[in-house]
Design a protein around this motif. Structure first.
Motif, PDB file in Angstrom:
ATOM      1  N   PRO A 292       0.797  -1.230   0.000  1.00 39.46           N
ATOM      2  CA  PRO A 292       0.000   0.000   0.000  1.00 39.46           C
ATOM      3  C   PRO A 292       0.831   1.282   0.000  1.00 39.46           C
ATOM      4  O   PRO A 292       0.415   2.297  -0.570  1.00 39.46           O
ATOM      5  CB  PRO A 292      -0.832  -0.107   1.277  1.00 39.46           C
ATOM      6  N   ASP A 293       2.026   1.251   0.591  1.00 35.95           N
ATOM      7  CA  ASP A 293       2.871   2.449   0.595  1.00 35.95           C
ATOM      8  C   ASP A 293       3.734   2.563  -0.661  1.00 35.95           C
ATOM      9  O   ASP A 293       4.487   3.522  -0.829  1.00 35.95           O
ATOM     10  CB  ASP A 293       3.745   2.501   1.844  1.00 35.95           C
ATOM     11  N   GLY A 294       3.646   1.563  -1.553  1.00 35.96           N
ATOM     12  CA  GLY A 294       4.369   1.601  -2.817  1.00 35.96           C
ATOM     13  C   GLY A 294       5.855   1.318  -2.718  1.00 35.96           C
ATOM     14  O   GLY A 294       6.594   1.527  -3.682  1.00 35.96           O
ATOM     15  N   ARG A 295       6.331   0.802  -1.580  1.00 38.90           N
ATOM     16  CA  ARG A 295       7.770   0.590  -1.405  1.00 38.90           C
ATOM     17  C   ARG A 295       8.228  -0.857  -1.542  1.00 38.90           C
ATOM     18  O   ARG A 295       9.406  -1.118  -1.724  1.00 38.90           O
ATOM     19  CB  ARG A 295       8.204   1.148  -0.050  1.00 38.90           C
ATOM     20  N   LYS A 296       7.311  -1.814  -1.436  1.00 40.34           N
ATOM     21  CA  LYS A 296       7.669  -3.244  -1.481  1.00 40.34           C
ATOM     22  C   LYS A 296       6.809  -3.976  -2.501  1.00 40.34           C
ATOM     23  O   LYS A 296       5.686  -3.571  -2.803  1.00 40.34           O
ATOM     24  CB  LYS A 296       7.466  -3.895  -0.107  1.00 40.34           C
ATOM     25  N   ILE A 297       7.342  -5.090  -2.974  1.00 38.55           N
ATOM     26  CA  ILE A 297       6.601  -5.994  -3.849  1.00 38.55           C
ATOM     27  C   ILE A 297       6.685  -7.391  -3.244  1.00 38.55           C
ATOM     28  O   ILE A 297       7.781  -7.875  -2.930  1.00 38.55           O
ATOM     29  CB  ILE A 297       7.188  -6.014  -5.274  1.00 38.55           C
ATOM     30  N   ALA A 298       5.541  -8.020  -3.071  1.00 39.98           N
ATOM     31  CA  ALA A 298       5.491  -9.425  -2.670  1.00 39.98           C
ATOM     32  C   ALA A 298       5.239 -10.235  -3.935  1.00 39.98           C
ATOM     33  O   ALA A 298       4.519  -9.791  -4.834  1.00 39.98           O
ATOM     34  CB  ALA A 298       4.371  -9.655  -1.668  1.00 39.98           C
ATOM     35  N   PHE A 299       5.828 -11.429  -4.005  1.00 42.42           N
ATOM     36  CA  PHE A 299       5.652 -12.275  -5.189  1.00 42.42           C
ATOM     37  C   PHE A 299       5.975 -13.718  -4.844  1.00 42.42           C
ATOM     38  O   PHE A 299       6.551 -14.008  -3.789  1.00 42.42           O
ATOM     39  CB  PHE A 299       6.516 -11.783  -6.356  1.00 42.42           C
ATOM     40  N   ALA A 300       5.574 -14.616  -5.739  1.00 38.71           N
ATOM     41  CA  ALA A 300       5.909 -16.034  -5.601  1.00 38.71           C
ATOM     42  C   ALA A 300       7.027 -16.364  -6.578  1.00 38.71           C
ATOM     43  O   ALA A 300       7.062 -15.850  -7.696  1.00 38.71           O
ATOM     44  CB  ALA A 300       4.682 -16.893  -5.879  1.00 38.71           C
ATOM     45  N   ARG A 301       7.944 -17.213  -6.148  1.00 40.23           N
ATOM     46  CA  ARG A 301       9.057 -17.654  -6.999  1.00 40.23           C
ATOM     47  C   ARG A 301       9.152 -19.168  -6.938  1.00 40.23           C
ATOM     48  O   ARG A 301       9.086 -19.758  -5.868  1.00 40.23           O
ATOM     49  CB  ARG A 301      10.372 -17.047  -6.526  1.00 40.23           C
ATOM     50  N   ARG A 302       9.356 -19.739  -8.107  1.00 40.90           N
ATOM     51  CA  ARG A 302       9.545 -21.186  -8.165  1.00 40.90           C
ATOM     52  C   ARG A 302      10.958 -21.511  -7.713  1.00 40.90           C
ATOM     53  O   ARG A 302      11.927 -21.066  -8.300  1.00 40.90           O
ATOM     54  CB  ARG A 302       9.297 -21.691  -9.579  1.00 40.90           C
ATOM     55  N   ASP A 303      11.066 -22.320  -6.656  1.00 41.81           N
ATOM     56  CA  ASP A 303      12.350 -22.695  -6.080  1.00 41.81           C
ATOM     57  C   ASP A 303      12.583 -24.196  -6.192  1.00 41.81           C
ATOM     58  O   ASP A 303      12.914 -24.859  -5.228  1.00 41.81           O
ATOM     59  CB  ASP A 303      12.417 -22.288  -4.609  1.00 41.81           C
ATOM     60  N   GLY A 304      12.390 -24.732  -7.358  1.00 39.72           N
ATOM     61  CA  GLY A 304      12.583 -26.160  -7.556  1.00 39.72           C
ATOM     62  C   GLY A 304      11.343 -26.765  -8.172  1.00 39.72           C
ATOM     63  O   GLY A 304      10.346 -26.093  -8.408  1.00 39.72           O
ATOM     64  N   PHE A 305      11.401 -28.046  -8.408  1.00 39.12           N
ATOM     65  CA  PHE A 305      10.287 -28.739  -9.044  1.00 39.12           C
ATOM     66  C   PHE A 305       9.073 -28.721  -8.130  1.00 39.12           C
ATOM     67  O   PHE A 305       9.121 -29.219  -7.009  1.00 39.12           O
ATOM     68  CB  PHE A 305      10.693 -30.176  -9.372  1.00 39.12           C
ATOM     69  N   GLN A 306       7.983 -28.123  -8.582  1.00 40.52           N
ATOM     70  CA  GLN A 306       6.720 -28.044  -7.854  1.00 40.52           C
ATOM     71  C   GLN A 306       6.815 -27.317  -6.514  1.00 40.52           C
ATOM     72  O   GLN A 306       5.972 -27.511  -5.652  1.00 40.52           O
ATOM     73  CB  GLN A 306       6.133 -29.449  -7.637  1.00 40.52           C
ATOM     74  N   GLU A 307       7.840 -26.504  -6.293  1.00 45.23           N
ATOM     75  CA  GLU A 307       7.919 -25.727  -5.065  1.00 45.23           C
ATOM     76  C   GLU A 307       7.906 -24.245  -5.397  1.00 45.23           C
ATOM     77  O   GLU A 307       8.711 -23.769  -6.192  1.00 45.23           O
ATOM     78  CB  GLU A 307       9.178 -26.079  -4.268  1.00 45.23           C
ATOM     79  N   TRP A 308       6.975 -23.540  -4.827  1.00 42.71           N
ATOM     80  CA  TRP A 308       6.886 -22.087  -4.951  1.00 42.71           C
ATOM     81  C   TRP A 308       6.948 -21.502  -3.552  1.00 42.71           C
ATOM     82  O   TRP A 308       6.298 -22.007  -2.629  1.00 42.71           O
ATOM     83  CB  TRP A 308       5.565 -21.696  -5.606  1.00 42.71           C
ATOM     84  N   GLU A 309       7.712 -20.452  -3.384  1.00 40.83           N
ATOM     85  CA  GLU A 309       7.846 -19.780  -2.094  1.00 40.83           C
ATOM     86  C   GLU A 309       7.520 -18.302  -2.265  1.00 40.83           C
ATOM     87  O   GLU A 309       7.577 -17.759  -3.372  1.00 40.83           O
ATOM     88  CB  GLU A 309       9.268 -19.958  -1.544  1.00 40.83           C
ATOM     89  N   LEU A 310       7.227 -17.620  -1.163  1.00 43.81           N
ATOM     90  CA  LEU A 310       6.928 -16.193  -1.190  1.00 43.81           C
ATOM     91  C   LEU A 310       8.180 -15.383  -0.902  1.00 43.81           C
ATOM     92  O   LEU A 310       9.004 -15.758  -0.055  1.00 43.81           O
ATOM     93  CB  LEU A 310       5.860 -15.848  -0.151  1.00 43.81           C
ATOM     94  N   TYR A 311       8.298 -14.261  -1.606  1.00 46.25           N
ATOM     95  CA  TYR A 311       9.426 -13.348  -1.463  1.00 46.25           C
ATOM     96  C   TYR A 311       8.912 -11.921  -1.326  1.00 46.25           C
ATOM     97  O   TYR A 311       7.795 -11.606  -1.734  1.00 46.25           O
ATOM     98  CB  TYR A 311      10.342 -13.414  -2.697  1.00 46.25           C
ATOM     99  N   LEU A 312       9.769 -11.071  -0.787  1.00 42.35           N
ATOM    100  CA  LEU A 312       9.505  -9.645  -0.664  1.00 42.35           C
ATOM    101  C   LEU A 312      10.736  -8.918  -1.168  1.00 42.35           C
ATOM    102  O   LEU A 312      11.868  -9.359  -0.939  1.00 42.35           O
ATOM    103  CB  LEU A 312       9.263  -9.299   0.812  1.00 42.35           C
ATOM    104  N   MET A 313      10.533  -7.809  -1.897  1.00 42.23           N
ATOM    105  CA  MET A 313      11.668  -7.006  -2.367  1.00 42.23           C
ATOM    106  C   MET A 313      11.261  -5.543  -2.436  1.00 42.23           C
ATOM    107  O   MET A 313      10.077  -5.203  -2.429  1.00 42.23           O
ATOM    108  CB  MET A 313      12.154  -7.485  -3.733  1.00 42.23           C
TER     109      MET A 313
END
Length: 168
Positions: free
Chosen positions: A9-30
């Motif tokens: 909401p403050d426009g400073r961060k992005i949350a997203f999902a990243r594939r970290d291997g076969f059939q594994e997705w994890e959440l990240y923040l940047m």
């Protein structure tokens, strides 16, 4: 690959999902410039579709950490995760209400069958909002919280979807 980005909401961060291997997705923040990428989840299977709460302190997301996909909320300050739904069917596509008191989501009833539900932000009072044959999904609240826009792929709109709105 990266997927399902959401801007804080403050426009400073992005949350997203990243594939970290076969059939594994994890959440990240940047940061919005791509720096300071931080992995938020470390669970087996899928953690996907993160969305910021209106105050930016939490993320709602779908996770298969216990088998089927359920809706969870993570408190960003502590990393604490709370499971909100626990159904034998997959539940995906969370969306916060503007005041942060409700979360809309889609429940998958089978191939080509999805309906929209809404619940309190703590997972209580789950209510089904759509009942049509086909897929109703990707709900988003209006800025005033009174309406929900969603995609519907009902029999008469196949093979493409239509946009619908309803009272929240």
């Amino acid at each position: 690959p990266d997927d399902h980005a959401d801007l804080s909401p403050d426009g400073r961060k992005i949350a997203f999902a990243r594939r970290d291997g076969f059939q594994e997705w994890e959440l990240y923040l940047m940061d919005v410039n791509g720096s300071n990428q931080t992995r938020l989840t470390f669970s087996p299977g899928l953690d996907i579709e993160p969305v910021f709460s209106p105050d930016g302190t939490k993320l709602a997301f779908a996770s298969a950490r216990f088998g089927q996909l359920d809706i969870f909320v993570m408190t960003l300050a502590t990393g604490g995760v709370t499971r909100l739904t626990n159904n034998s069917l997959d539940e995906v596509e969370p969306a916060w209400s503007p005041d942060g008191t409700k979360i809309a989501f889609s429940r998958v009833f089978g191939r080509g069958e999805k309906d929209i539900f809404v619940m309190n932000a703590n997972g209580s009072n789950q209510n089904r909002l759509t009942f049509a044959a086909g897929e109703d999904h990707d709900a988003k609240f209006s800025p005033d919280g009174l309406r929900i826009a969603f995609t519907s792929e009902r029999e008469f709109s196949l093979p493409r979807g239509d946009i619908w709105t309803m009272d929240a």
